[in-house]
Design a protein around this motif. Structure first.
Motif, PDB file in Angstrom:
ATOM      1  N   LYS A  42      17.481 -10.796  16.016  1.00 30.47           N
ATOM      2  CA  LYS A  42      16.972  -9.451  16.315  1.00 30.47           C
ATOM      3  C   LYS A  42      16.248  -8.793  15.147  1.00 30.47           C
ATOM      4  N   ILE A  43      16.477  -9.297  13.936  1.00 36.05           N
ATOM      5  CA  ILE A  43      15.867  -8.645  12.774  1.00 36.05           C
ATOM      6  C   ILE A  43      14.343  -8.797  12.797  1.00 36.05           C
ATOM      7  N   ARG A  44      13.654  -7.694  12.515  1.00 37.83           N
ATOM      8  CA  ARG A  44      12.190  -7.707  12.454  1.00 37.83           C
ATOM      9  C   ARG A  44      11.756  -6.931  11.218  1.00 37.83           C
ATOM     10  N   GLY A  45      10.765  -7.452  10.552  1.00 38.03           N
ATOM     11  CA  GLY A  45      10.215  -6.763   9.403  1.00 38.03           C
ATOM     12  C   GLY A  45       9.139  -5.778   9.827  1.00 38.03           C
ATOM     13  N   TYR A  46       8.637  -5.026   8.858  1.00 37.44           N
ATOM     14  CA  TYR A  46       7.528  -4.100   9.096  1.00 37.44           C
ATOM     15  C   TYR A  46       6.442  -4.355   8.068  1.00 37.44           C
ATOM     16  N   GLN A  47       5.231  -3.971   8.423  1.00 36.53           N
ATOM     17  CA  GLN A  47       4.093  -4.186   7.533  1.00 36.53           C
ATOM     18  C   GLN A  47       3.137  -3.023   7.654  1.00 36.53           C
ATOM     19  N   LEU A  48       2.537  -2.634   6.536  1.00 39.76           N
ATOM     20  CA  LEU A  48       1.515  -1.605   6.587  1.00 39.76           C
ATOM     21  C   LEU A  48       0.247  -2.174   7.206  1.00 39.76           C
ATOM     22  N   THR A  49      -0.444  -1.356   7.954  1.00 37.52           N
ATOM     23  CA  THR A  49      -1.766  -1.714   8.444  1.00 37.52           C
ATOM     24  C   THR A  49      -2.774  -1.340   7.355  1.00 37.52           C
ATOM     25  N   PRO A  50      -4.029  -1.772   7.459  1.00 34.85           N
ATOM     26  CA  PRO A  50      -5.042  -1.324   6.490  1.00 34.85           C
ATOM     27  C   PRO A  50      -5.120   0.200   6.408  1.00 34.85           C
ATOM     28  N   ALA A  51      -4.970   0.877   7.555  1.00 31.77           N
ATOM     29  CA  ALA A  51      -4.988   2.345   7.556  1.00 31.77           C
ATOM     30  C   ALA A  51      -3.811   2.900   6.779  1.00 31.77           C
ATOM     31  N   GLY A  52      -2.651   2.243   6.882  1.00 32.64           N
ATOM     32  CA  GLY A  52      -1.472   2.666   6.149  1.00 32.64           C
ATOM     33  C   GLY A  52      -1.645   2.465   4.652  1.00 32.64           C
ATOM     34  N   GLU A  53      -2.265   1.367   4.267  1.00 35.02           N
ATOM     35  CA  GLU A  53      -2.524   1.103   2.858  1.00 35.02           C
ATOM     36  C   GLU A  53      -3.471   2.152   2.277  1.00 35.02           C
ATOM     37  N   GLU A  54      -4.484   2.503   3.059  1.00 32.75           N
ATOM     38  CA  GLU A  54      -5.443   3.523   2.617  1.00 32.75           C
ATOM     39  C   GLU A  54      -4.760   4.880   2.466  1.00 32.75           C
ATOM     40  N   LEU A  55      -3.891   5.207   3.413  1.00 30.77           N
ATOM     41  CA  LEU A  55      -3.187   6.490   3.361  1.00 30.77           C
ATOM     42  C   LEU A  55      -2.283   6.557   2.138  1.00 30.77           C
ATOM     43  N   LEU A  56      -1.586   5.475   1.857  1.00 29.60           N
ATOM     44  CA  LEU A  56      -0.692   5.428   0.702  1.00 29.60           C
ATOM     45  C   LEU A  56      -1.481   5.608  -0.595  1.00 29.60           C
ATOM     46  N   ALA A  57      -2.655   5.001  -0.646  1.00 24.53           N
ATOM     47  CA  ALA A  57      -3.496   5.105  -1.844  1.00 24.53           C
ATOM     48  C   ALA A  57      -4.124   6.496  -1.988  1.00 24.53           C
TER      49      ALA A  57
END
Length: 200
Positions: free
Chosen positions: A171-186
C-alpha cells in the motif's frame, strides 16, 4: 474573533465555543487564523500560551501567496522533494503549530493544484526493503532472485511484473513534485531558508 477564510481550514470549529472564540481572538490581526485540529485541547493550549510555554503561529505564516497557498504548503513540497515522503509518513506537529496548516488537507491540495503527485506502485518500489520485494516475487513463483541486492530486485520487478500485478501487494506510495511544484518551491526560497533544517 478572526473568521477570515475560516471555510478553508477551520469549517469544523464551533464558533459558539468559548475556547474557540479565545483562540480565534489571538489571531485577530492575522490575514486568517491558523488551522486548529479538532483533537487539540484548546483550554490546555490557551493556558500554555498565557504562561509562555506555548506559542502562536507566526503572522507571516498565515499570509497566502498569489497561488492561494500558505508557507506551510511550501514546506510540505520541500519535504516531498527529498523523495522519502510517503502516504504512511507521519506529519510533524510543526505543520499545525508553526505553520498553521492541516497537513493532510494540504497534501490533497498540492496534488489537486498540480504541484505534486502520488507515485505508482512501480515507482514506489524504492520504499520496500529487499525482504518485501522477495516476498512479492515468491507470490508470483519467480525464481533466481535470492542473491540479488535491492537495486537488482527493483529492476527485476519492473521487468517481470506490471503495475496491475504489483499494486495489490503493498500500500505504500511515494510522492513526487511536478515541474510546476519545483518552480513554485524555487519561487519562494525565503520560506525554506527560515525553516529549521535537519537531514530527512
Amino acid at each position: 474573533m478572526n473568521t477570515t477564510n475560516i471555510d478553508k481550514q477551520n469549517s469544523h470549529l464551533d464558533l459558539k465555543n468559548k475556547d474557540v472564540q479565545n483562540v480565534l481572538s489571538l489571531y485577530q490581526d492575522y490575514a486568517e487564523a491558523p488551522y486548529i485540529s479538532p483533537n487539540r485541547d484548546l483550554e490546555e493550549w490557551l493556558n500554555s500560551v498565557s504562561i509562555g510555554s506555548g506559542n502562536t503561529v507566526p503572522k507571516r505564516n498565515m499570509i497566502r501567496f498569489e497561488e492561494d497557498i500558505l508557507p506551510g504548503h511550501l514546506i510540505l513540497l520541500w519535504r516531498i522533494n527529498f523523495g522519502t515522503f510517503t502516504n504512511t509518513s507521519v506529519f510533524p506537529k510543526y505543520f499545525e503549530y508553526d505553520y498553521g496548516i492541516n497537513a493532510k488537507q494540504a497534501l490533497d491540495e498540492v496534488q489537486q493544484m498540480g504541484y505534486a503527485k502520488e507515485l505508482s506502485a512501480t515507482d514506489s518500489l524504492t520504499h520496500l526493503n529487499a525482504a518485501q520485494l522477495k516476498a512479492i516475487f515468491k507470490q508470483f513463483g519467480l525464481t533466481g532472485y535470492s542473491k540479488l541486492n535491492k537495486t537488482e530486485l527493483m529492476e527485476l520487478a519492473k521487468e517481470q511484473l506490471t503495475e496491475e500485478q504489483l499494486a495489490p501487494y503493498f500500500k505504500i506510495r511515494g510522492y513526487q513534485l511536478t515541474p510546476a511544484g519545483e518552480e513554485l518551491l524555487a519561487k519562494y526560497p525565503e520560506v525554506i531558508d527560515r525553516h529549521p533544517k535537519k537531514k530527512y
